[in-house]
Design a protein around this motif. Structure first.
Motif, PDB file in Angstrom:
ATOM      1  N   GLY A  71      31.248-100.810  44.003  1.00 29.71           N
ATOM      2  CA  GLY A  71      30.932-101.978  44.875  1.00 29.71           C
ATOM      3  C   GLY A  71      29.910-101.751  46.299  1.00 29.71           C
ATOM      4  N   VAL A  72      29.100-102.914  46.498  1.00 34.84           N
ATOM      5  CA  VAL A  72      27.976-102.635  47.471  1.00 34.84           C
ATOM      6  C   VAL A  72      28.791-101.902  48.590  1.00 34.84           C
ATOM      7  CG1 VAL A  72      26.245-103.998  46.345  1.00 34.84           C
ATOM      8  CG2 VAL A  72      27.890-105.078  47.798  1.00 34.84           C
ATOM      9  N   ASP A  73      29.805-102.511  48.978  1.00 36.64           N
ATOM     10  CA  ASP A  73      30.600-102.189  50.031  1.00 36.64           C
ATOM     11  C   ASP A  73      31.053-100.485  50.151  1.00 36.64           C
ATOM     12  OD1 ASP A  73      32.385-102.500  48.054  1.00 36.64           O
ATOM     13  OD2 ASP A  73      33.973-102.873  49.378  1.00 36.64           O
ATOM     14  N   GLN A  74      30.566 -99.868  49.111  1.00 36.54           N
ATOM     15  CA  GLN A  74      31.055 -98.467  49.132  1.00 36.54           C
ATOM     16  C   GLN A  74      29.624 -97.581  49.019  1.00 36.54           C
ATOM     17  OE1 GLN A  74      33.217 -99.431  45.260  1.00 36.54           O
ATOM     18  NE2 GLN A  74      34.114 -97.340  45.672  1.00 36.54           N
ATOM     19  N   VAL A  75      28.595 -98.437  49.334  1.00 39.05           N
ATOM     20  CA  VAL A  75      27.231 -97.765  49.561  1.00 39.05           C
ATOM     21  C   VAL A  75      26.521 -98.132  50.945  1.00 39.05           C
ATOM     22  CG1 VAL A  75      25.076 -97.078  48.742  1.00 39.05           C
ATOM     23  CG2 VAL A  75      26.795 -97.686  47.079  1.00 39.05           C
ATOM     24  N   ASN A  76      26.564 -97.114  51.741  1.00 42.27           N
ATOM     25  CA  ASN A  76      25.779 -97.488  53.129  1.00 42.27           C
ATOM     26  C   ASN A  76      24.523 -96.742  52.891  1.00 42.27           C
ATOM     27  OD1 ASN A  76      25.666 -98.516  55.731  1.00 42.27           O
ATOM     28  ND2 ASN A  76      26.006 -96.381  56.455  1.00 42.27           N
ATOM     29  N   LEU A  77      23.374 -97.562  53.459  1.00 41.46           N
ATOM     30  CA  LEU A  77      22.169 -96.863  53.591  1.00 41.46           C
ATOM     31  C   LEU A  77      21.430 -97.019  54.885  1.00 41.46           C
ATOM     32  CD1 LEU A  77      19.588 -96.587  50.813  1.00 41.46           C
ATOM     33  CD2 LEU A  77      18.771 -97.539  53.187  1.00 41.46           C
ATOM     34  N   LYS A  78      21.144 -96.145  55.611  1.00 45.75           N
ATOM     35  CA  LYS A  78      20.490 -96.314  56.990  1.00 45.75           C
ATOM     36  C   LYS A  78      19.087 -95.570  56.775  1.00 45.75           C
ATOM     37  CE  LYS A  78      23.356 -93.405  58.880  1.00 45.75           C
ATOM     38  NZ  LYS A  78      24.426 -93.153  57.745  1.00 45.75           N
ATOM     39  N   GLY A  79      18.171 -96.396  57.596  1.00 46.69           N
ATOM     40  CA  GLY A  79      16.769 -96.049  57.588  1.00 46.69           C
ATOM     41  C   GLY A  79      16.320 -95.632  59.011  1.00 46.69           C
ATOM     42  N   LYS A  80      15.671 -94.382  58.934  1.00 45.08           N
ATOM     43  CA  LYS A  80      15.236 -93.965  60.384  1.00 45.08           C
ATOM     44  C   LYS A  80      13.735 -93.257  60.300  1.00 45.08           C
ATOM     45  CE  LYS A  80      18.428 -91.577  62.816  1.00 45.08           C
ATOM     46  NZ  LYS A  80      19.117 -92.684  63.544  1.00 45.08           N
ATOM     47  N   THR A  81      13.337 -93.172  61.310  1.00 41.03           N
ATOM     48  CA  THR A  81      11.749 -92.499  61.475  1.00 41.03           C
ATOM     49  C   THR A  81      12.192 -91.127  62.084  1.00 41.03           C
ATOM     50  OG1 THR A  81      11.068 -93.291  63.806  1.00 41.03           O
ATOM     51  CG2 THR A  81      10.928 -94.714  62.202  1.00 41.03           C
ATOM     52  N   HIS A  82      10.931 -90.342  61.890  1.00 42.03           N
ATOM     53  CA  HIS A  82      10.883 -88.925  62.372  1.00 42.03           C
ATOM     54  C   HIS A  82      10.194 -89.037  63.805  1.00 42.03           C
ATOM     55  CE1 HIS A  82      11.337 -84.584  62.329  1.00 42.03           C
ATOM     56  NE2 HIS A  82      12.294 -84.763  61.426  1.00 42.03           N
ATOM     57  N   GLU A  83      10.010 -90.167  64.481  1.00 42.58           N
ATOM     58  CA  GLU A  83       9.345 -90.257  65.827  1.00 42.58           C
ATOM     59  C   GLU A  83       8.207 -89.711  65.684  1.00 42.58           C
ATOM     60  OE1 GLU A  83      10.454 -91.691  68.457  1.00 42.58           O
ATOM     61  OE2 GLU A  83      12.326 -92.523  67.329  1.00 42.58           O
ATOM     62  N   LYS A  84       7.369 -89.957  64.845  1.00 46.33           N
ATOM     63  CA  LYS A  84       5.783 -89.609  64.635  1.00 46.33           C
ATOM     64  C   LYS A  84       5.536 -88.218  64.549  1.00 46.33           C
ATOM     65  CE  LYS A  84       3.835 -93.899  65.515  1.00 46.33           C
ATOM     66  NZ  LYS A  84       4.915 -94.738  65.313  1.00 46.33           N
ATOM     67  N   VAL A  85       6.441 -87.168  64.452  1.00 37.48           N
ATOM     68  CA  VAL A  85       6.430 -85.784  64.749  1.00 37.48           C
ATOM     69  C   VAL A  85       6.836 -84.969  63.382  1.00 37.48           C
ATOM     70  CG1 VAL A  85       6.801 -85.510  67.278  1.00 37.48           C
ATOM     71  CG2 VAL A  85       8.673 -85.071  65.676  1.00 37.48           C
ATOM     72  N   ASP A  86       5.862 -83.942  62.993  1.00 34.93           N
ATOM     73  CA  ASP A  86       6.374 -83.200  61.810  1.00 34.93           C
ATOM     74  C   ASP A  86       5.762 -84.078  60.799  1.00 34.93           C
ATOM     75  OD1 ASP A  86       7.095 -81.193  63.447  1.00 34.93           O
ATOM     76  OD2 ASP A  86       9.350 -81.642  63.124  1.00 34.93           O
ATOM     77  N   ALA A  87       5.740 -83.488  59.451  1.00 37.29           N
ATOM     78  CA  ALA A  87       5.299 -84.046  58.538  1.00 37.29           C
ATOM     79  C   ALA A  87       5.812 -85.573  57.847  1.00 37.29           C
ATOM     80  CB  ALA A  87       5.338 -83.149  57.156  1.00 37.29           C
ATOM     81  N   VAL A  88       7.223 -85.499  58.302  1.00 28.01           N
ATOM     82  CA  VAL A  88       7.838 -86.856  57.729  1.00 28.01           C
ATOM     83  C   VAL A  88       7.468 -87.849  58.881  1.00 28.01           C
ATOM     84  CG1 VAL A  88       9.953 -88.131  57.726  1.00 28.01           C
ATOM     85  CG2 VAL A  88       9.886 -85.727  56.866  1.00 28.01           C
ATOM     86  N   GLY A  89       7.179 -87.514  59.981  1.00 26.97           N
ATOM     87  CA  GLY A  89       6.858 -88.557  61.070  1.00 26.97           C
ATOM     88  C   GLY A  89       5.458 -88.617  60.893  1.00 26.97           C
ATOM     89  N   GLU A  90       4.683 -87.878  60.343  1.00 27.44           N
ATOM     90  CA  GLU A  90       3.205 -88.093  60.240  1.00 27.44           C
ATOM     91  C   GLU A  90       3.081 -89.066  58.917  1.00 27.44           C
ATOM     92  OE1 GLU A  90       1.542 -84.332  60.592  1.00 27.44           O
ATOM     93  OE2 GLU A  90       1.913 -84.256  62.622  1.00 27.44           O
ATOM     94  N   GLY A  91       4.148 -89.413  57.991  1.00 25.88           N
ATOM     95  CA  GLY A  91       4.005 -90.344  57.023  1.00 25.88           C
ATOM     96  C   GLY A  91       3.666 -89.280  55.761  1.00 25.88           C
ATOM     97  N   ARG A  92       3.737 -87.922  55.804  1.00 28.50           N
ATOM     98  CA  ARG A  92       3.301 -87.266  54.651  1.00 28.50           C
ATOM     99  C   ARG A  92       4.431 -86.845  53.839  1.00 28.50           C
ATOM    100  NH1 ARG A  92       1.348 -82.516  56.384  1.00 28.50           N
ATOM    101  NH2 ARG A  92       1.944 -82.565  58.648  1.00 28.50           N
ATOM    102  N   ALA A  93       5.632 -87.303  54.088  1.00 28.64           N
ATOM    103  CA  ALA A  93       6.862 -86.956  53.236  1.00 28.64           C
ATOM    104  C   ALA A  93       7.931 -88.059  53.588  1.00 28.64           C
ATOM    105  CB  ALA A  93       7.197 -85.521  53.572  1.00 28.64           C
ATOM    106  N   VAL A  94       8.837 -87.883  52.598  1.00 27.50           N
ATOM    107  CA  VAL A  94      10.031 -88.929  52.726  1.00 27.50           C
ATOM    108  C   VAL A  94      11.178 -87.989  52.646  1.00 27.50           C
ATOM    109  CG1 VAL A  94       9.968 -89.782  50.348  1.00 27.50           C
ATOM    110  CG2 VAL A  94      11.397 -90.795  52.033  1.00 27.50           C
ATOM    111  N   GLU A  95      12.230 -88.052  53.425  1.00 27.55           N
ATOM    112  CA  GLU A  95      13.441 -87.230  53.324  1.00 27.55           C
ATOM    113  C   GLU A  95      14.696 -87.969  53.112  1.00 27.55           C
ATOM    114  OE1 GLU A  95      13.372 -85.060  56.989  1.00 27.55           O
ATOM    115  OE2 GLU A  95      14.711 -83.536  56.361  1.00 27.55           O
ATOM    116  N   VAL A  96      15.666 -87.453  52.399  1.00 25.22           N
ATOM    117  CA  VAL A  96      16.882 -88.205  52.287  1.00 25.22           C
ATOM    118  C   VAL A  96      18.016 -87.374  52.377  1.00 25.22           C
ATOM    119  CG1 VAL A  96      18.225 -89.776  50.845  1.00 25.22           C
ATOM    120  CG2 VAL A  96      15.650 -89.833  50.749  1.00 25.22           C
ATOM    121  N   HIS A  97      19.140 -87.883  53.106  1.00 21.14           N
ATOM    122  CA  HIS A  97      20.280 -87.329  53.210  1.00 21.14           C
ATOM    123  C   HIS A  97      21.265 -88.028  52.533  1.00 21.14           C
ATOM    124  CE1 HIS A  97      19.279 -83.725  55.913  1.00 21.14           C
ATOM    125  NE2 HIS A  97      18.371 -84.393  56.212  1.00 21.14           N
TER     126      HIS A  97
END
Ligand code: MG
Length: 173
Positions: free
Chosen positions: A139-165
């Motif tokens: 069920g969709v109630d068994q899946v949670n998804l949160k989106g965060k930014t990397h506060e503009k620092v490092d490669a992820v924050g500069e939009g050069r990578a996407v990271e998932v946990h």
């Protein structure tokens, strides 16, 4: 030895992690069209990867395989194998679902954290959750998804990578 009167619950926890470098979408760069959790985003940059580069699906697979004590997605589906070139990663999630079922487990819940500066994920959150839930038959109630930014620092924050946990909890059926 005396039998345990209070056996531990048959639960397994797994953690999955993935990161993809983002480049201009081909032919300008090596990026593939930006797809995350099965949702296609209109974005000038996209993930560099052997398959379709869906970091959410890859991290979900690693969390499930990790909970089962199995090797990661790279060992199960090597990026040296031409069969996986451009592969829709939904297939890997379906394969992981089969492994979970074959081991006699079911998915209790998944908690997914996506760290990405651009594009904005929030309008597509429900779609990504629904895709993961459908592929895993939960069920969709068994899946949670949160989106965060990397506060503009490092490669992820500069939009050069996407990271998932992803953290996944399985229970014996
Ligand atoms: Mg990956």
């Amino acid at each position: 030895m005396e039998a345990m009167s209070n056996p531990l619950p048959a639960l397994r926890i797994g953690h999955g992690y993935d990161l993809h470098r983002l480049e201009a979408v081909a032919p300008q760069g090596a990026g593939r069209p930006f797809v995350l959790g099965g949702a296609r985003f209109d974005h000038p940059l996209g993930p560099v990867g052997h398959s379709d580069g869906d970091a959410v699906y890859h991290a979900v697979v690693d969390a499930l395989l990790g909970a089962l004590g199995r090797p990661d997605i790279g060992q199960a589906f090597p990026d040296t194998d031409p069969a996986w070139d451009g592969q829709d990663s939904a297939y890997f999630v379906e394969r992981a679902r089969s492994e979970v079922a074959a081991a006699g487990f079911g998915v209790v819940n998944l908690d997914i954290t996506v760290i990405c500066e651009r594009p904005k994920l929030s309008p597509r959150k429900g779609e990504m959750i629904a895709n993961v839930a459908r592929l895993l038959g939960i069920g969709v109630d068994q899946v949670n998804l949160k989106g965060k930014t990397h506060e503009k620092v490092d490669a992820v924050g500069e939009g050069r990578a996407v990271e998932v946990h992803v953290v996944a909890l399985l229970a014996k059926r």
